[in-house]
Design an enzyme around this catalytic site. Structure first.
Site, PDB file in Angstrom:
ATOM      1  CG  ASP A   1       2.511   4.286  -8.312  1.00  0.00           C
ATOM      2  OD1 ASP A   1       2.731   4.920  -7.259  1.00  0.00           O
ATOM      3  OD2 ASP A   1       3.073   3.208  -8.564  1.00  0.00           O
TER       4      ASP A   1
ATOM      5  CG  ASP B   1       4.882   2.510  -1.567  1.00  0.00           C
ATOM      6  OD1 ASP B   1       5.851   1.946  -1.037  1.00  0.00           O
ATOM      7  OD2 ASP B   1       4.975   3.224  -2.580  1.00  0.00           O
TER       8      ASP B   1
ATOM      9  CD  GLU C   1       9.148  -4.290   3.363  1.00  0.00           C
ATOM     10  OE1 GLU C   1       9.792  -3.977   4.369  1.00  0.00           O
ATOM     11  OE2 GLU C   1       9.598  -5.073   2.490  1.00  0.00           O
ATOM     12  CD1 TRP C   2       9.623   0.197  -1.810  1.00  0.00           C
ATOM     13  CD2 TRP C   2      10.064   0.555   0.360  1.00  0.00           C
ATOM     14  NE1 TRP C   2       8.762   1.160  -1.355  1.00  0.00           N
ATOM     15  CE2 TRP C   2       9.012   1.400  -0.028  1.00  0.00           C
ATOM     16  CE3 TRP C   2      10.518   0.606   1.680  1.00  0.00           C
ATOM     17  CZ2 TRP C   2       8.391   2.278   0.870  1.00  0.00           C
ATOM     18  CZ3 TRP C   2       9.909   1.482   2.569  1.00  0.00           C
ATOM     19  CH2 TRP C   2       8.861   2.301   2.152  1.00  0.00           C
ATOM     20  N   GLY C   3      11.518  -4.721  -0.001  1.00  0.00           N
ATOM     21  CA  GLY C   3      12.448  -5.743   0.495  1.00  0.00           C
ATOM     22  C   GLY C   3      13.068  -5.425   1.846  1.00  0.00           C
TER      23      GLY C   3
ATOM     24  NE  ARG D   1       9.833  -2.674  -5.879  1.00  0.00           N
ATOM     25  CZ  ARG D   1       9.664  -1.375  -5.653  1.00  0.00           C
ATOM     26  NH1 ARG D   1       8.539  -0.781  -5.951  1.00  0.00           N
ATOM     27  NH2 ARG D   1      10.656  -0.664  -5.154  1.00  0.00           N
TER      28      ARG D   1
ATOM     29  CG  ASP E   1      11.317   2.930  -5.545  1.00  0.00           C
ATOM     30  OD1 ASP E   1      10.810   1.947  -4.954  1.00  0.00           O
ATOM     31  OD2 ASP E   1      10.839   4.069  -5.508  1.00  0.00           O
TER      32      ASP E   1
HETATM   33  C1  GLA Z   1       7.541   4.259  -3.740  1.00  0.00           C
HETATM   34  C2  GLA Z   1       7.326   3.014  -4.581  1.00  0.00           C
HETATM   35  C3  GLA Z   1       7.265   3.416  -6.043  1.00  0.00           C
HETATM   36  C4  GLA Z   1       6.124   4.411  -6.263  1.00  0.00           C
HETATM   37  C5  GLA Z   1       6.307   5.617  -5.343  1.00  0.00           C
HETATM   38  C6  GLA Z   1       5.103   6.531  -5.386  1.00  0.00           C
HETATM   39  O1  GLA Z   1       8.794   4.809  -3.958  1.00  0.00           O
HETATM   40  O2  GLA Z   1       8.327   2.079  -4.357  1.00  0.00           O
HETATM   41  O3  GLA Z   1       7.086   2.285  -6.863  1.00  0.00           O
HETATM   42  O4  GLA Z   1       4.903   3.784  -6.018  1.00  0.00           O
HETATM   43  O5  GLA Z   1       6.520   5.220  -4.005  1.00  0.00           O
HETATM   44  O6  GLA Z   1       5.247   7.629  -4.519  1.00  0.00           O
END
Ligand code: GLA
Length: 535
Positions: free
Chosen positions: A161, A241, A281-283, A300, A304
């Site tokens: 990551d 990301d 992209e967290w939705g 995603r 998180d």
């Molecule tokens: C975001 C992503 C996480 C991780 C961090 C790394 O928050 O959603 O899963 O990859 O960045 O900085």
């Protein structure tokens, strides 16, 4: 009809947000391996109803109406995908409230070189190590995973990551950090292959100027260059990301998706494995509406995830993630998966970023760990949801607290036999990896947890499995025992008289007619059954 057709097409061709205006509120870009069993759930947008489907070259499918008055009430296409590889289009004909026809084309890609015909399975460095990663640590984790049977169970993408690169902000200079990776990424891949030749390396970048830690350059505008670099190092997957973004989400991801699609054409010719794009992209911009069109095989769909049971809307725990995704089942399918984020099984309250929960101190063990029951529930639900399965705990022979600096000693052993049993449960993994690629549907009519992000009630889910089988899961959200529930089979799309139901945790098989009697639930328990019609 021709004029309306043009108007409708225009509305849906301006992708991304325009997708929301489509008369179809479900996936319109589909995938299949050649000749495989195929299912596409067709959900009309509000104000529209489905009238028919024009099949072209996809005649081995039929429009099914048996679910029109039960469960989530929709039509679906079911049958076999064409045997011949290629691009196919079928048209779903809808009518609006005034009775006007509105046809929506669905693109079906039939290929034996899909990015990921089943949900990707991986280990990701972030939750435990955060920025403190190195060649040695990654290789030791992989050795532990090999020794514990996890790579052979399917978790074969090892993903580094954020913070693997030199601390820099210039995209043209992107390269690995030489202190962390003295043998380069090529050396890391080589050592990984020595552990298991079926192991692949995944890497992380960002569709913006800098990654989320602001530590290394993102790839926006440098997609082709960075991808070539990753490819030349032997990398096979990208977690991508969206911090410090410089453009709209769809376009930003599409640039990388297009580069990957070109690369995959070359790889197919050379007989190399496909390169996977994992959209992270967290939705926020609803990637289920455009993630496949942008060229990703998963996205995603949650912020998180945290090592918590419920969490909150902002920082979801196990059930918080489920609540974010439970009504998105019509956007999942083969090679297009909603990602519920990393599994927290095995963190035991000691992870790093995943254990930051407002109201608790980040470290010092004040974050309640998932209990064994809650861990099992997480695995059950992630498998039911066809979510990518991304492990995140420290599998090394000698684990260290790493990003949790306040912890001096770890429980011995850190990773328990129960953790391993949860993560390697063959039947659950088979549910997750089922070839039909369906996400479980949330059945609100049968559930009592209509209030999301709350520790009460129970939720009922049904997942279509290949061969007409179904997996049914019920989660008890509360900390109290839940009495047995009788679930009517017809409301879960099972219309035969008699079924055998198999409990994946106890191995018990029972015969039943018309109902599924769940038995009592422990606090936080999820039960998963596989139902097969009796001949
Ligand atoms: C975001 C992503 C996480 C991780 C961090 C790394 O928050 O959603 O899963 O990859 O960045 O900085």
């Amino acid at each position: 009809m021709k004029k309306i057709f043009t108007v409708c097409l225009l509305a849906i061709s301006l992708l991304g947000f325009a997708q929301e205006k489509s008369p179809l509120a479900c996936a319109t870009k589909m995938f299949s391996l050649p000749g495989k069993e195929y299912m596409h759930k067709l959900v009309p947008a509000k104000g529209y109803s489905i009238y028919g489907v024009e099949l072209r070259g996809t005649q081995d499918m039929t429009l099914k109406t048996d679910r029109a008055f039960t469960g989530n009430r929709y039509y679906y296409l079911y049958g076999k995908a064409p045997q011949k590889e290629g691009e196919y289009t079928y048209t779903v004909i809808l009518k609006d409230s005034l009775g006007k026809e509105c046809p929506v084309p669905v693109q079906l890609t039939v290929s034996s070189h899909l990015q990921s015909a089943t949900p990707p399975m991986s280990w990701i460095s972030w939750n435990w190590f955060a920025e403190d990663i190195s060649h040695e640590k990654i290789i030791d984790v992989a050795k532990g995973m090999q020794q514990k049977g996890l790579i052979d169970a399917g978790y074969n993408h090892i993903v580094i990551d954020d913070c693997w690169a030199e601390n820099d902000s210039v995209k043209a200079r992107l390269t690995y950090n030489k202190t962390k990776f003295p043998q380069g990424i090529t050396g890391l891949v080589a050592d990984l292959k020595k552990i298991n030749h079926n192991a692949y390396l995944g890497i992380y970048s960002d569709a913006g100027s800098l990654t989320c830690t602001d530590y290394q350059p993102g790839s926006y505008g440098y997609e082709k260059e960075h991808l070539r670099l990753f490819d030349s190092w032997g990398v096979d997957m990208l977690k991508y990301d969206f911090c410090n973004s410089e453009g709209p989400a769809y376009e930003s991801y599409r640039a990388m998706g297009d580069a990957i699609s070109e690369l995959n054409k070359e790889r197919a010719k050379d007989g190399r494995p496909t390169f996977l794009l994992n959209i992270c992209e967290w939705g926020s911009n609803k990637p289920w509406l455009w993630g496949a069109e942008a060229g990703g095989c998963c996205w995603r769909a949650t912020p998180d995830g945290r090592e918590a049971w419920i969490g909150s809307k902002g920082l979801p725990g196990v059930l918080g993630c489920v609540d974010h995704v439970r009504d998105l089942w019509m956007y999942a399918g083969v090679n297009r998966y909603n990602d519920l984020d990393m599994l927290c099984v095995g963190l035991h309250g000691i992870g790093g970023p995943s254990n930051y929960i407002p109201g608790h101190d980040q470290n010092g063990g004040t974050v309640p760990a998932l209990t064994e029951e809650q861990s099992r529930s997480q695995m059950n639900l992630w498998c039911m949801f066809a979510s990518p399965l991304s492990l995140s705990c420290d599998f090394r022979e000698h684990p260290q607290p790493e990003s949790n600096k306040d912890i001096k000693t770890l429980p011995e052993p850190l990773i328990t036999n129960d953790d391993i049993a949860i993560l390697t449960n063959k039947e659950l993994i088979a549910i997750n990896q089922d070839a039909l690629g369906q996400q479980a549907e949330y059945l609100s009519e049968l559930s009592t947890d209509t209030e999301r992000f709350a520790a009460k009630g129970y939720g009922v889910f049904v997942k279509d499995l290949s061969g007409g089988r179904k997996a049914v899961a019920v989660v008890n959200r509360s900390n109290k025992v839940l009495k047995s529930i009788d679930l009517p089979l017809d409301k879960m799309y099972m219309r035969e008289r008699a079924y055998i139901y198999h409990n994946v945790w106890t191995g018990e098989n029972k015969n039943t007619e018309y109902i599924l009697a769940t038995g009592d639930f422990r606090p936080f328990e999820t039960k998963v059954f596989i139902l097969t019609a009796k001949k």
